[in-house]
Design a protein around this motif. Sequence first.
Motif, PDB file in Angstrom:
ATOM      1  N   LYS A   1       0.931  -1.197  -0.017  1.00  0.00           N
ATOM      2  CA  LYS A   1      -0.263  -0.447   0.225  1.00  0.00           C
ATOM      3  C   LYS A   1       1.144   1.453  -0.021  1.00  0.00           C
ATOM      4  CE  LYS A   1      -4.034  -1.835   2.728  1.00  0.00           C
ATOM      5  NZ  LYS A   1      -4.414  -1.441   4.008  1.00  0.00           N
ATOM      6  N   ALA A   2       1.183   2.035  -1.184  1.00  0.00           N
ATOM      7  CA  ALA A   2       1.233   3.444  -0.898  1.00  0.00           C
ATOM      8  C   ALA A   2       0.034   4.430  -0.763  1.00  0.00           C
ATOM      9  CB  ALA A   2       2.615   3.137  -2.467  1.00  0.00           C
ATOM     10  N   ASN A   3       0.242   5.444  -0.020  1.00  0.00           N
ATOM     11  CA  ASN A   3      -0.034   6.877  -0.070  1.00  0.00           C
ATOM     12  C   ASN A   3       1.244   7.635  -0.332  1.00  0.00           C
ATOM     13  OD1 ASN A   3      -2.274   8.909   0.325  1.00  0.00           O
ATOM     14  ND2 ASN A   3      -2.923   8.188   2.506  1.00  0.00           N
ATOM     15  N   PHE A   4       0.358   8.852  -2.322  1.00  0.00           N
ATOM     16  CA  PHE A   4       0.764   9.658  -2.202  1.00  0.00           C
ATOM     17  C   PHE A   4      -0.016  10.897  -2.039  1.00  0.00           C
ATOM     18  CE2 PHE A   4       3.976   6.681  -3.300  1.00  0.00           C
ATOM     19  CZ  PHE A   4       4.895   6.925  -2.854  1.00  0.00           C
ATOM     20  N   SER A   5      -0.959  10.805  -1.266  1.00  0.00           N
ATOM     21  CA  SER A   5      -2.272  11.910  -1.389  1.00  0.00           C
ATOM     22  C   SER A   5      -1.591  13.531  -1.280  1.00  0.00           C
ATOM     23  CB  SER A   5      -3.805  11.581  -0.777  1.00  0.00           C
ATOM     24  OG  SER A   5      -3.193  11.162   0.550  1.00  0.00           O
ATOM     25  N   HIS A   6      -2.212  14.133  -1.237  1.00  0.00           N
ATOM     26  CA  HIS A   6      -2.556  15.451  -1.321  1.00  0.00           C
ATOM     27  C   HIS A   6      -0.791  15.843  -1.086  1.00  0.00           C
ATOM     28  CE1 HIS A   6      -6.619  15.635   1.204  1.00  0.00           C
ATOM     29  NE2 HIS A   6      -6.083  14.548   0.933  1.00  0.00           N
ATOM     30  N   ASN A   7      -0.461  15.723  -2.305  1.00  0.00           N
ATOM     31  CA  ASN A   7       1.428  16.363  -2.681  1.00  0.00           C
ATOM     32  C   ASN A   7       0.400  17.889  -3.728  1.00  0.00           C
ATOM     33  OD1 ASN A   7       3.283  14.984  -0.609  1.00  0.00           O
ATOM     34  ND2 ASN A   7       1.786  13.210  -1.671  1.00  0.00           N
ATOM     35  N   GLN A   8       1.583  17.844  -4.403  1.00  0.00           N
ATOM     36  CA  GLN A   8       1.579  18.493  -5.426  1.00  0.00           C
ATOM     37  C   GLN A   8       1.879  17.320  -6.885  1.00  0.00           C
ATOM     38  OE1 GLN A   8       0.131  21.756  -5.564  1.00  0.00           O
ATOM     39  NE2 GLN A   8      -0.061  21.144  -3.298  1.00  0.00           N
ATOM     40  N   ILE A   9       2.511  16.390  -6.893  1.00  0.00           N
ATOM     41  CA  ILE A   9       2.701  15.813  -7.965  1.00  0.00           C
ATOM     42  C   ILE A   9       2.365  16.279  -9.025  1.00  0.00           C
ATOM     43  CG2 ILE A   9       3.133  13.508  -8.655  1.00  0.00           C
ATOM     44  CD1 ILE A   9       3.079  12.246  -5.899  1.00  0.00           C
ATOM     45  N   LEU A  10       2.841  16.402 -10.237  1.00  0.00           N
ATOM     46  CA  LEU A  10       2.323  17.003 -11.462  1.00  0.00           C
ATOM     47  C   LEU A  10       2.402  15.249 -12.596  1.00  0.00           C
ATOM     48  CD1 LEU A  10       3.818  20.211 -11.687  1.00  0.00           C
ATOM     49  CD2 LEU A  10       1.700  20.035 -11.850  1.00  0.00           C
ATOM     50  N   ASN A  11       3.594  15.038 -12.194  1.00  0.00           N
ATOM     51  CA  ASN A  11       3.789  13.855 -13.067  1.00  0.00           C
ATOM     52  C   ASN A  11       4.408  12.597 -12.652  1.00  0.00           C
ATOM     53  OD1 ASN A  11       6.355  15.255 -12.944  1.00  0.00           O
ATOM     54  ND2 ASN A  11       6.838  13.810 -14.768  1.00  0.00           N
ATOM     55  N   LEU A  12       4.159  11.118 -13.736  1.00  0.00           N
ATOM     56  CA  LEU A  12       4.521   9.896 -13.095  1.00  0.00           C
ATOM     57  C   LEU A  12       5.513   9.528 -13.702  1.00  0.00           C
ATOM     58  CD1 LEU A  12       1.418   8.210 -12.216  1.00  0.00           C
ATOM     59  CD2 LEU A  12       2.769   9.528 -10.435  1.00  0.00           C
ATOM     60  N   VAL A  13       6.969   9.361 -12.994  1.00  0.00           N
ATOM     61  CA  VAL A  13       7.644   8.398 -13.696  1.00  0.00           C
ATOM     62  C   VAL A  13       7.398   6.899 -14.027  1.00  0.00           C
ATOM     63  CG1 VAL A  13      10.338   8.493 -14.106  1.00  0.00           C
ATOM     64  CG2 VAL A  13       9.374  10.504 -13.506  1.00  0.00           C
ATOM     65  N   PRO A  14       7.521   6.284 -15.336  1.00  0.00           N
ATOM     66  CA  PRO A  14       7.172   4.746 -15.326  1.00  0.00           C
ATOM     67  C   PRO A  14       7.877   4.034 -14.651  1.00  0.00           C
ATOM     68  CG  PRO A  14       6.363   5.899 -16.933  1.00  0.00           C
ATOM     69  CD  PRO A  14       6.873   7.150 -16.515  1.00  0.00           C
ATOM     70  N   CYS A  15       8.115   2.797 -13.644  1.00  0.00           N
ATOM     71  CA  CYS A  15       9.007   1.673 -14.123  1.00  0.00           C
ATOM     72  C   CYS A  15       9.158   1.414 -15.241  1.00  0.00           C
ATOM     73  CB  CYS A  15       7.818   0.703 -13.034  1.00  0.00           C
ATOM     74  SG  CYS A  15       7.459   1.326 -11.496  1.00  0.00           S
ATOM     75  N   ILE A  16      10.878   0.542 -14.654  1.00  0.00           N
ATOM     76  CA  ILE A  16      11.551  -0.104 -16.224  1.00  0.00           C
ATOM     77  C   ILE A  16      10.720  -0.945 -15.961  1.00  0.00           C
ATOM     78  CG2 ILE A  16      13.116  -0.515 -16.639  1.00  0.00           C
ATOM     79  CD1 ILE A  16      14.407   1.479 -15.574  1.00  0.00           C
ATOM     80  N   ALA A  17      10.126  -1.867 -15.134  1.00  0.00           N
ATOM     81  CA  ALA A  17       9.740  -3.285 -15.194  1.00  0.00           C
ATOM     82  C   ALA A  17       9.009  -3.889 -14.418  1.00  0.00           C
ATOM     83  CB  ALA A  17      10.915  -4.171 -14.594  1.00  0.00           C
ATOM     84  N   GLU A  18       7.520  -4.699 -14.198  1.00  0.00           N
ATOM     85  CA  GLU A  18       6.665  -5.145 -13.936  1.00  0.00           C
ATOM     86  C   GLU A  18       7.551  -5.411 -12.422  1.00  0.00           C
ATOM     87  OE1 GLU A  18       5.036  -9.379 -13.956  1.00  0.00           O
ATOM     88  OE2 GLU A  18       4.605  -8.297 -15.814  1.00  0.00           O
TER      89      GLU A  18
END
Length: 153
Positions: free
Chosen positions: A34-51
């Motif tokens: 479980k990962a919670n990154f809510s309530h930040n200022q995130i504009l973009n996601l850098v995709p994972c290289i692997a599954e």
Amino acid sequence: DSLRLLPALQDANFSFNMFQSLDLNRLCVTQVKKANFSHNQILNLVPCIAEHRSLQELNLSHNRIKSIDGVDSFTQLRTLLVDHNTLSSHTELAPLSDLAQLRVLQVAANPLSQKRGYRIAAFSMLPSCLKMVALDGSSVTPAEQARLDKLSQ
């Protein structure tokens, strides 16, 4: 990365920080479920290289995200919360089409959720798990299913 020092971490809460970008590769080196990154200022996601096979719940709500490209790396994802962001087109949901385990999807309070036919467009992006997904708290209705059946003919 300091996350590498916590190999047994299962539940990570990074909410209410000032993150502006999220490199999903940082999660790929962990066993976080479980990962919670809510309530930040995130504009973009850098995709994972692997599954990545551990993450089951990802909360990205209340940010400024315009695209969710890269979340399809999390093949075991069951819950994705991206409500209260800046997703503007249902095509932004295309990366979800391969997430067969997805059961909960929150997209409300994005510009795309204000458009007419939003739910039909969103469900049409989720063909592999259509009947099991709760979109913004409710499953596909019989009327929506009928419209989706017509679209697929």
